[in-house]
Write a protein that holds these residues in place. Structure first.
Motif, PDB file in Angstrom:
ATOM      1  N   THR A 205       0.825  -1.202   0.000  1.00 49.72           N
ATOM      2  CA  THR A 205       0.000   0.000   0.000  1.00 49.72           C
ATOM      3  C   THR A 205       0.864   1.259   0.000  1.00 49.72           C
ATOM      4  OG1 THR A 205      -1.822  -1.108   1.157  1.00 49.72           O
ATOM      5  CG2 THR A 205      -1.760   1.285   1.290  1.00 49.72           C
ATOM      6  N   LEU A 206       1.942   1.261   0.792  1.00 50.98           N
ATOM      7  CA  LEU A 206       2.800   2.439   0.854  1.00 50.98           C
ATOM      8  C   LEU A 206       3.553   2.654  -0.453  1.00 50.98           C
ATOM      9  CD1 LEU A 206       4.180   2.183   4.489  1.00 50.98           C
ATOM     10  CD2 LEU A 206       2.397   3.695   3.615  1.00 50.98           C
ATOM     11  N   THR A 207       3.906   1.565  -1.139  1.00 52.10           N
ATOM     12  CA  THR A 207       4.520   1.688  -2.460  1.00 52.10           C
ATOM     13  C   THR A 207       3.535   2.329  -3.432  1.00 52.10           C
ATOM     14  OG1 THR A 207       5.944  -0.239  -2.120  1.00 52.10           O
ATOM     15  CG2 THR A 207       5.531   0.418  -4.398  1.00 52.10           C
ATOM     16  N   HIS A 208       2.286   1.872  -3.388  1.00 52.80           N
ATOM     17  CA  HIS A 208       1.243   2.443  -4.247  1.00 52.80           C
ATOM     18  C   HIS A 208       0.994   3.909  -3.887  1.00 52.80           C
ATOM     19  CE1 HIS A 208      -0.446  -1.936  -4.431  1.00 52.80           C
ATOM     20  NE2 HIS A 208       0.633  -1.773  -5.179  1.00 52.80           N
ATOM     21  N   LEU A 209       1.022   4.196  -2.590  1.00 49.31           N
ATOM     22  CA  LEU A 209       0.759   5.557  -2.113  1.00 49.31           C
ATOM     23  C   LEU A 209       1.793   6.534  -2.664  1.00 49.31           C
ATOM     24  CD1 LEU A 209      -0.820   7.454  -0.151  1.00 49.31           C
ATOM     25  CD2 LEU A 209       0.866   6.832   1.589  1.00 49.31           C
ATOM     26  N   ALA A 210       3.052   6.130  -2.687  1.00 45.06           N
ATOM     27  CA  ALA A 210       4.109   7.019  -3.168  1.00 45.06           C
ATOM     28  C   ALA A 210       3.873   7.414  -4.628  1.00 45.06           C
ATOM     29  CB  ALA A 210       5.463   6.342  -3.016  1.00 45.06           C
ATOM     30  N   LEU A 211       3.456   6.442  -5.446  1.00 44.73           N
ATOM     31  CA  LEU A 211       3.216   6.754  -6.858  1.00 44.73           C
ATOM     32  C   LEU A 211       1.919   7.543  -7.027  1.00 44.73           C
ATOM     33  CD1 LEU A 211       4.217   6.566  -9.719  1.00 44.73           C
ATOM     34  CD2 LEU A 211       3.072   4.349  -9.945  1.00 44.73           C
TER      35      LEU A 211
ATOM     36  N   ILE B 136      -7.904   3.569   1.233  1.00 44.47           N
ATOM     37  CA  ILE B 136      -7.046   2.568   1.866  1.00 44.47           C
ATOM     38  C   ILE B 136      -7.834   1.786   2.906  1.00 44.47           C
ATOM     39  CG2 ILE B 136      -4.963   2.182   3.229  1.00 44.47           C
ATOM     40  CD1 ILE B 136      -3.797   4.729   2.026  1.00 44.47           C
ATOM     41  N   GLY B 137      -8.033   0.503   2.625  1.00 40.50           N
ATOM     42  CA  GLY B 137      -8.695  -0.383   3.570  1.00 40.50           C
ATOM     43  C   GLY B 137      -7.729  -1.366   4.190  1.00 40.50           C
ATOM     44  N   THR B 138      -6.458  -1.267   3.836  1.00 40.68           N
ATOM     45  CA  THR B 138      -5.416  -2.122   4.393  1.00 40.68           C
ATOM     46  C   THR B 138      -5.296  -1.868   5.897  1.00 40.68           C
ATOM     47  OG1 THR B 138      -4.210  -1.917   2.302  1.00 40.68           O
ATOM     48  CG2 THR B 138      -2.969  -2.739   4.187  1.00 40.68           C
ATOM     49  N   THR B 139      -4.992  -2.912   6.667  1.00 40.50           N
ATOM     50  CA  THR B 139      -4.794  -2.769   8.111  1.00 40.50           C
ATOM     51  C   THR B 139      -3.405  -3.269   8.488  1.00 40.50           C
ATOM     52  OG1 THR B 139      -5.782  -4.948   8.571  1.00 40.50           O
ATOM     53  CG2 THR B 139      -7.255  -3.037   8.590  1.00 40.50           C
ATOM     54  N   GLY B 140      -3.033  -3.068   9.741  1.00 39.50           N
ATOM     55  CA  GLY B 140      -1.749  -3.560  10.229  1.00 39.50           C
ATOM     56  C   GLY B 140      -0.615  -2.563  10.109  1.00 39.50           C
TER      57      GLY B 140
END
Length: 267
Positions: free
Chosen positions: A82-88, A98-102
């Motif tokens: 998710t953070l890789t996707h967020l950067a782009l 973003i529904g990812t958890t953890g």
């Protein structure tokens, strides 16, 4: 009617397929991209193949290809991905749901920093029902602040990798906030051996993992002579998908910022 172009991360996974189906079922939305890992057997296939539909969108591991033309990326993968996707997305000006958890506190700070430039809806649970429950918990906690012990029990499928669930933690945070507490100072995540009596003011968590349970959450307020239980049970991931599409619509109508589902739902 303006059309929202949506890309989906993890498109061939259980949640990803639900998201693809929800986007395709929404007349005001268009599936613009479908992302997955480089070793996914679905790469190169049409994103709607599992539905017997031809969308013209192929599943790809190339992020720039998958995000081309997207207004919003919906991501329910893993924190690192998710953070890789967020950067782009930040670079390209693509909004994110973003529904990812953890996530760790540091990773959450990265999301907040990106939200200064792009719109981000970040929530541990995209279900409309769960977010209504969070509001109910605030009311209940204030009314039951004295004389009631609070326990949160959650159950998920055997494949879930983080515990307690992000939703359970959000419920604990809602309760703690209503009580004027910091959850990190009052949460009890494990009990084993001779624990002694329950410490007043604590918020207990219990985790169950097994089978194909989509997601069950119960907050128990146990008093003397009575107990109140507020529960939410998910029978399908479809409710998460529907909430995510609703969040995507919200983002295209708002500027940069970090939003939650309470903002999306007007709660």
């Amino acid at each position: 009617m303006s059309v929202v172009s949506i890309a989906v991360a993890g498109a061939s996974g259980r949640m990803g397929r639900m998201l693809v189906e929800a986007v395709l079922a929404s007349p005001d939305c268009r599936l613009s991209g479908a992302l997955d890992l480089p070793d996914s057997p679905a790469l190169g296939q049409d994103a709607g193949a599992f539905l017997g539909r031809t969308t013209g969108v192929a599943v790809t591991a190339d992020l720039r290809t998958g995000l081309a033309g997207a207004d919003v990326l919906i991501d329910f993968t893993r924190p690192e991905g998710t953070l890789t996707h967020l950067a782009l997305c930040r670079e390209l000006g693509v909004r994110m749901v973003i529904g990812t958890t953890g996530f760790t506190p540091q990773q959450k700070a990265e999301i907040a920093a990106a939200a200064q430039q792009i719109g981000v809806v970040f929530a541990p649970n995209m279900s409309v029902g769960v977010n209504v429950v969070l509001k109910l918990l605030e009311t209940a906690a204030k009314a039951l602040a004295d004389g009631y012990d609070i326990e949160i029990v959650e159950a998920h499928h055997r494949h879930k990798v983080d515990a307690p669930s992000g939703t359970a933690l959000a419920m604990g945070e809602a309760v703690a906030r209503a009580l004027g507490q910091d959850l990190s100072e009052h949460a009890v995540f494990a009990r084993e051996g001779h624990t002694g009596e329950r410490k007043p003011g604590t918020i207990g968590f219990a985790t169950i993992r097994g089978g194909d349970i989509v997601g069950d959450h119960t907050v128990l307020f146990a008093g003397t002579g009575e107990r109140i239980e507020i529960s939410h049970r998910s029978n399908s991931r479809a409710n998460y998908a529907a909430g995510s599409v609703r969040a995507a619509r919200f983002l295209v109508a708002h500027g940069p910022g970090l939003y939650g589902m309470a903002d999306v739902l007007g709660l």
